[in-house]
Design an enzyme around this catalytic site. Structure first.
Site, PDB file in Angstrom:
ATOM      1  CG  MET A  30      -1.896  -1.207   1.166  1.00  0.00           C
ATOM      2  SD  MET A  30      -3.446  -0.932   2.013  1.00  0.00           S
ATOM      3  CE  MET A  30      -2.876  -0.699   3.684  1.00  0.00           C
ATOM      4  CG  LEU A  33       7.400   1.500  -0.930  1.00  0.00           C
ATOM      5  CD1 LEU A  33       8.204   1.242  -2.206  1.00  0.00           C
ATOM      6  CD2 LEU A  33       6.454   0.331  -0.654  1.00  0.00           C
ATOM      7  CG  HIS A  37       6.891  -1.984   2.113  1.00  0.00           C
ATOM      8  ND1 HIS A  37       6.790  -0.820   2.849  1.00  0.00           N
ATOM      9  CD2 HIS A  37       5.666  -2.544   2.149  1.00  0.00           C
ATOM     10  CE1 HIS A  37       5.560  -0.692   3.302  1.00  0.00           C
ATOM     11  NE2 HIS A  37       4.847  -1.725   2.903  1.00  0.00           N
ATOM     12  CD  GLN A 153      -1.779  -8.797   4.145  1.00  0.00           C
ATOM     13  OE1 GLN A 153      -2.579  -7.886   4.280  1.00  0.00           O
ATOM     14  NE2 GLN A 153      -0.520  -8.591   3.824  1.00  0.00           N
TER      15      GLN A 153
END
Ligand code: AMP
Length: 281
Positions: A30, A33, A37, A153
């Site tokens: 999303m 960063l 990430h 997730q």
């Protein structure tokens, strides 16, 4: 590096890469960063011919009253970081393209979506699995990279990929932390200086739990109580949940045995932070 915002263009780029026999690694994010990430991006660069990073703040995974509107966005900085690190494609679709007015289809992974974070964020994992499935259909990667930071997730996505027979390998990489132990998160930028200091308690509590387990404690309730006590003493912290669950089923552990996930969500002001550790006993 090429920036693509059109879904059709992204799909035809991927088709071409497949025809040329090139492997694609995919890192969905999303944005905003950070090193967490980047650890996924670097792994993808190592393991694939081509790497696609997506930046899409997915409205479908935010509940009413959550932080969709104010979620930190910094596309210039993100694209610079991606370019600097050797990413091939930065995919940046618009909300209207991903969810046009007539949009109707959602994916739900039963059982794994309505526990832990799913309790205080109903619909969140439905939004996550839906957008990840859409992105996988658009980018068509051989491998997709996710962080253990969002342990639930990762499990939801693994299950979806298995259940729907998707031809992609899901890779889950370790949590990257700040020097003081706080798990890196785009949402850390919401914290003021005081909250930032207080937030260290999350990792300390997780480590305390691991310490208790290593020294022989076998009752989840005792361990959770100790964690709860530590976090409750921190003035700015408000506990959403602290759980010890089986790391594959997310079922609550009645005794400390097997592969376990110690997971928590805690508010600092209106900022909700999550963290976890896994342990094998
Ligand atoms: P997000 O942009 O927050 O949706 O995260 C995109 C991906 O990066 C997800 O797979 C996250 O689990 C992963 N991620 C976020 N923070 C970290 C971290 N601190 N360490 C490792 N991976 C992370």
């Amino acid at each position: 590096m090429k920036i693509i915002s059109s879904i059709a263009q992204m799909q035809s780029w991927s088709c071409r890469a497949h025809r040329q026999g090139k492997s694609i690694g995919f890192v969905p994010t999303m944005g905003c960063l950070h090193q967490g990430h980047l650890s996924l991006i670097r792994r993808s660069l190592k393991e694939n011919d081509l790497t696609v990073v997506s930046i899409f703040v997915n409205p479908a995974q935010f509940g009413p009253g959550e932080d969709f509107k104010r979620y930190p966005r910094n596309f210039r900085r993100d694209s610079h970081l991606c370019r600097e690190n050797g990413v091939d494609i930065l995919f940046h679709p618009g909300v209207r393209a991903m969810y046009p007015d007539e949009y109707k289809t959602y994916v739900e992974v039963e059982g794994l979506s309505n526990v832990l974070c799913g309790v205080s964020r109903p619909g969140h994992f439905r939004g996550v699995s839906t957008v990840v499935l859409k992105l996988l259909q658009i980018v068509w990667p051989q491998r997709a990279y996710f962080g253990q930071k969002d342990a639930q997730q990762a499990l939801v996505i693994r299950q979806m990929v298995k259940d729907l027979n998707l031809a992609v390998k899901i890779k889950i990489l370790p949590i990257i932390r700040e020097r003081d132990g706080l798990a890196m998160s785009s949402r850390n930028s919401y914290l003021d200086a005081g909250q930032r200091k207080e937030a260290i308690i999350l990792y300390s509590a997780l480590q305390t739990a691991v310490g208790m387990i290593k020294s022989g404690h076998r009752a989840p309730r005792e361990i959770i109580a100790r964690m709860r006590e530590m976090i409750s003493k921190t003035p700015g912290a408000r506990i959403d949940y602290i759980k010890i669950v089986q790391s594959d089923s997310l079922k609550e552990a009645s005794v400390i045995k097997g592969r376990l996930l110690i997971a928590l969500a805690v508010y600092f002001g209106s900022t909700r932070l999550i963290d976890n550790l896994t342990i094998k006993v």
